[in-house]
Design a protein around this motif. Structure first.
Motif, mmCIF file in Angstrom:
data_model
loop_
_atom_site.group_PDB
_atom_site.id
_atom_site.type_symbol
_atom_site.label_atom_id
_atom_site.label_comp_id
_atom_site.label_asym_id
_atom_site.label_seq_id
_atom_site.Cartn_x
_atom_site.Cartn_y
_atom_site.Cartn_z
ATOM 1 N N ILE A 126 8.601 -46.148 26.451
ATOM 2 C CA ILE A 126 7.354 -46.114 25.692
ATOM 3 C C ILE A 126 7.122 -44.688 25.200
ATOM 4 C CG2 ILE A 126 4.840 -46.351 25.830
ATOM 5 C CD1 ILE A 126 5.281 -48.582 27.853
ATOM 6 N N THR A 127 6.764 -44.573 23.928
ATOM 7 C CA THR A 127 6.451 -43.277 23.341
ATOM 8 C C THR A 127 4.948 -43.199 23.085
ATOM 9 O OG1 THR A 127 8.607 -43.173 22.252
ATOM 10 C CG2 THR A 127 6.886 -41.710 21.421
ATOM 11 N N GLU A 128 4.317 -42.201 23.678
ATOM 12 C CA GLU A 128 2.890 -41.981 23.450
ATOM 13 C C GLU A 128 2.718 -40.985 22.317
ATOM 14 O OE1 GLU A 128 -0.277 -41.302 26.685
ATOM 15 O OE2 GLU A 128 0.047 -39.300 25.804
ATOM 16 N N VAL A 129 1.997 -41.401 21.285
ATOM 17 C CA VAL A 129 1.781 -40.555 20.108
ATOM 18 C C VAL A 129 0.276 -40.409 19.897
ATOM 19 C CG1 VAL A 129 2.238 -40.220 17.657
ATOM 20 C CG2 VAL A 129 3.898 -41.448 19.076
ATOM 21 N N VAL A 130 -0.175 -39.158 19.853
ATOM 22 C CA VAL A 130 -1.583 -38.863 19.589
ATOM 23 C C VAL A 130 -1.684 -38.254 18.198
ATOM 24 C CG1 VAL A 130 -3.646 -37.634 20.358
ATOM 25 C CG2 VAL A 130 -1.966 -38.439 22.043
ATOM 26 N N CYS A 131 -2.600 -38.799 17.392
ATOM 27 C CA CYS A 131 -2.773 -38.339 16.017
ATOM 28 C C CYS A 131 -4.201 -37.856 15.788
ATOM 29 C CB CYS A 131 -2.459 -39.463 15.021
ATOM 30 S SG CYS A 131 -0.799 -40.146 15.154
ATOM 31 N N GLN A 132 -4.316 -36.753 15.083
ATOM 32 C CA GLN A 132 -5.613 -36.243 14.656
ATOM 33 C C GLN A 132 -5.787 -36.577 13.184
ATOM 34 O OE1 GLN A 132 -8.121 -34.527 16.523
ATOM 35 N NE2 GLN A 132 -9.221 -35.141 14.665
ATOM 36 N N LEU A 133 -6.801 -37.378 12.877
ATOM 37 C CA LEU A 133 -6.991 -37.862 11.513
ATOM 38 C C LEU A 133 -8.008 -37.016 10.766
ATOM 39 C CD1 LEU A 133 -7.019 -41.704 12.221
ATOM 40 C CD2 LEU A 133 -5.085 -40.189 11.764
ATOM 41 N N ASP A 134 -7.952 -37.118 9.442
ATOM 42 C CA ASP A 134 -8.870 -36.368 8.594
ATOM 43 C C ASP A 134 -10.275 -36.958 8.669
ATOM 44 O OD1 ASP A 134 -6.703 -34.863 7.913
ATOM 45 O OD2 ASP A 134 -6.344 -35.862 5.983
ATOM 46 N N ALA A 135 -11.196 -36.309 7.970
ATOM 47 C CA ALA A 135 -12.605 -36.698 8.037
ATOM 48 C C ALA A 135 -12.858 -38.088 7.460
ATOM 49 C CB ALA A 135 -13.455 -35.665 7.291
ATOM 50 N N TRP A 179 -11.590 -40.838 8.304
ATOM 51 C CA TRP A 179 -11.493 -41.895 9.319
ATOM 52 C C TRP A 179 -12.898 -42.326 9.751
ATOM 53 C CZ3 TRP A 179 -8.154 -45.280 10.979
ATOM 54 C CH2 TRP A 179 -8.299 -45.884 12.227
ATOM 55 N N GLN A 180 -13.156 -43.636 9.671
ATOM 56 C CA GLN A 180 -14.483 -44.167 9.968
ATOM 57 C C GLN A 180 -14.628 -44.670 11.395
ATOM 58 O OE1 GLN A 180 -17.027 -43.953 7.688
ATOM 59 N NE2 GLN A 180 -15.496 -42.786 6.527
ATOM 60 N N GLY A 181 -13.624 -44.418 12.221
ATOM 61 C CA GLY A 181 -13.699 -44.870 13.603
ATOM 62 C C GLY A 181 -13.127 -46.264 13.775
ATOM 63 N N HIS A 182 -13.039 -46.724 15.032
ATOM 64 C CA HIS A 182 -12.476 -48.031 15.314
ATOM 65 C C HIS A 182 -13.142 -48.630 16.539
ATOM 66 C CE1 HIS A 182 -10.268 -45.419 18.100
ATOM 67 N NE2 HIS A 182 -10.058 -46.500 18.842
ATOM 68 N N ARG A 183 -12.959 -49.937 16.682
ATOM 69 C CA ARG A 183 -13.424 -50.636 17.873
ATOM 70 C C ARG A 183 -12.254 -50.817 18.824
ATOM 71 N NH1 ARG A 183 -15.176 -54.001 13.898
ATOM 72 N NH2 ARG A 183 -13.776 -55.653 14.640
ATOM 73 N N PRO A 184 -12.485 -50.742 20.128
ATOM 74 C CA PRO A 184 -11.391 -50.951 21.084
ATOM 75 C C PRO A 184 -10.730 -52.308 20.870
ATOM 76 C CG PRO A 184 -13.314 -50.071 22.190
ATOM 77 C CD PRO A 184 -13.754 -50.421 20.797
ATOM 78 N N GLY A 185 -9.414 -52.314 20.883
ATOM 79 C CA GLY A 185 -8.668 -53.546 20.673
ATOM 80 C C GLY A 185 -8.134 -53.698 19.267
ATOM 81 N N ASP A 208 -12.725 -45.002 20.773
ATOM 82 C CA ASP A 208 -13.226 -44.087 19.751
ATOM 83 C C ASP A 208 -14.215 -43.114 20.393
ATOM 84 O OD1 ASP A 208 -14.078 -42.809 17.526
ATOM 85 O OD2 ASP A 208 -14.789 -44.574 16.455
ATOM 86 N N GLN A 209 -13.868 -41.834 20.402
ATOM 87 C CA GLN A 209 -14.736 -40.810 20.990
ATOM 88 C C GLN A 209 -15.463 -39.997 19.910
ATOM 89 O OE1 GLN A 209 -15.178 -40.987 24.097
ATOM 90 N NE2 GLN A 209 -13.387 -42.197 24.719
ATOM 91 N N GLY A 210 -15.351 -40.438 18.667
ATOM 92 C CA GLY A 210 -16.033 -39.752 17.585
ATOM 93 C C GLY A 210 -15.345 -38.497 17.100
#
Length: 444
Positions: free
Chosen positions: A234-243, A245-251, A273-275
């Motif tokens: 498994i590869t864990e990838v963390v991405c920082q998105l630009d402004a 991005w409107q957020g997401h719901r878990p799932g 989503d931590q804002g």
């Protein structure tokens, strides 16, 4: 989720097309199907109308209409409907072609005398008619080829997606075929009144797709800020998105493009989503591309994310129902996002039994992460099934000791075979009303 929605929608759509064709018959025939040529021609028209109508539905669904999410249960179900509508469209197209090939056979067997004069005339110029017929014949050949490549799972995705981009152009050619060869008088009848908006919607959707506008408003650029390979493949990838991005719901999941030539792949967002416009993906090595992903990605690399999509959300459970969460392998990712969100207010976390199936719990980093998250959530009862220790999850282990009055909501993410076994076992082994929620990630 809404596992029956696809079948019900297709049956209702086909029934509507057949009904509109049947309602147009009195005008077309007057006295009914009186000759073999009448049967032949109406069979030709019906199969053709069904084929182009289903292709129109396929084109519209390919634009990823999020307004259909509440009705069908998310983009995964929309793509499932898109897939089966395409399969049926080509199937009816083949039937249409076979009926057309039967023209000479009927003529040799029964002669032309019974054929009504002008019954096959469309009122169009012969040259245009011939061109429309030729385009239709070659169009069905190409559609069959595309369908076979789509169903052939071994055909590389990176090549398939470029071929698939030709479908909108192919559809427009088939629209030309249908528009010129459908009897003129039918455009004022029920079949024409149904077909006209379908062709218009499908054509607009095709032009939208050919212009590269599908999902354009839901795309956000960003960069990779962390890449970590786990021993479990498994590869864990963390991405920082630009402004943007409107957020997401878990799932929910997103269509992620790390490389332009490779294109987008659907991955579930494994973080709440931590804002801060930061998202985490836990990506399992399931193919050539994902197997080498850890070595191909670098910190700072640009990423393009489209989404979020999906309705895999435990908040959609029926109030008062018993919740059972089942995850297998990398299928745990939506549940990780759920549990992370619950950390913000543990007292409001739902009461649920979480079952996680893994090959080796001792070396599985996701199992350890589950344990950490559930330790602060007393209402979530975690049980890990370790196949390395001979543990197998069965429907009997999920069956509640007492039948809940409001039924059972079972949320599942994992292999299709395990889902089928648990769903059938729960429905036959218990008397509880079962609502089985499962995403359909086989989008090709």
């Amino acid at each position: 989720m809404k596992s029956k929605a696809t079948g019900i929608t297709l049956v209702a759509f086909i029934a509507a097309v057949v009904f509109s064709w049947g309602a147009s018959l009195p005008v077309e025939l007057g006295q009914g199907l009186s000759t073999r040529w009448d049967v032949y021609e109406q069979s030709l028209y019906l199969t053709g109308v069904l084929s182009i109508a289903l292709m129109s539905l396929t084109m519209v669904l390919a634009t990823r209409p999020v307004w259909l999410d509440p009705l069908l249960g998310g983009l995964d179900r929309i793509y499932q409907l898109h897939k089966w509508a395409g399969i049926l469209a080509v199937s009816f197209g083949v039937a249409h072609w076979l009926v057309e090939m039967g023209d000479d056979w009927i003529k040799d067997l029964f002669g032309r005398g019974a054929r009504l004069a002008g019954a096959d005339a469309s009122g169009m110029l012969d040259s245009i008619r011939d061109a429309a017929e030729d385009l239709g014949e070659w169009g069905i050949y190409l559609a069959i080829g595309m369908l076979l490549l789509s169903l052939w799972r071994a055909f590389p995705y990176k090549f398939w997606r470029y071929l698939h981009r030709g479908m909108p152009a192919l559809y427009l050619l088939l629209v030309f075929h249908a528009a010129w060869l459908l009897p003129v008088q039918w455009w004022t009848q029920p079949v024409g009144l149904l077909l006209a908006p379908l062709l218009l919607a499908g054509s607009l959707a095709s032009l939208h797709s050919m212009g590269g506008r599908v999902g354009h408003r839901r795309k956000t650029r960003g960069r990779v800020v962390s890449v970590r390979a786990h021993a479990a493949g498994i590869t864990e990838v963390v991405c920082q998105l630009d402004a943007g991005w409107q957020g997401h719901r878990p799932g929910q999941f997103a269509l992620v493009s790390f490389e332009r030539l490779e294109g987008a792949h659907p991955f579930t967002i494994a973080s709440a989503d931590q804002g801060d416009a930061r998202v985490t993906f836990q990506i399992k090595a399931l193919g050539d591309y994902t197997r080498d992903l850890a070595s191909r990605l670098n910190v700072g690399q640009p990423v393009l994310i489209e989404g979020p999509y999906g309705c895999f959300d435990y908040n959609r459970s029926k109030p008062g129902a018993r919740q059972i969460w089942v995850a297998a392998g990398v299928g745990v990712t939506p549940f990780l996002a759920w549990l992370e969100e619950c950390q913000n207010d543990p007292a409001r976390a739902p009461a649920a039994d979480l079952h996680y199936c893994t090959r080796d719990a001792a070396s599985d980093p996701l199992a350890a992460r589950l344990g950490e998250l559930c330790a602060t959530l007393p209402s979530i009862r975690l049980r890990i099934h370790d196949s390395h220790q001979g543990e197998r999850l069965t429907a009997d282990q999920l069956a509640p000791a007492s039948l809940p009055r409001r039924g059972v909501d079972l949320w599942f993410c994992g292999p299709v075979g395990l889902a089928r076994s648990l769903r059938e076992g729960m429905r036959t082994g218990t008397g509880a009303r079962l609502r089985f929620h499962q995403e359909a990630f086989q989008m090709r």
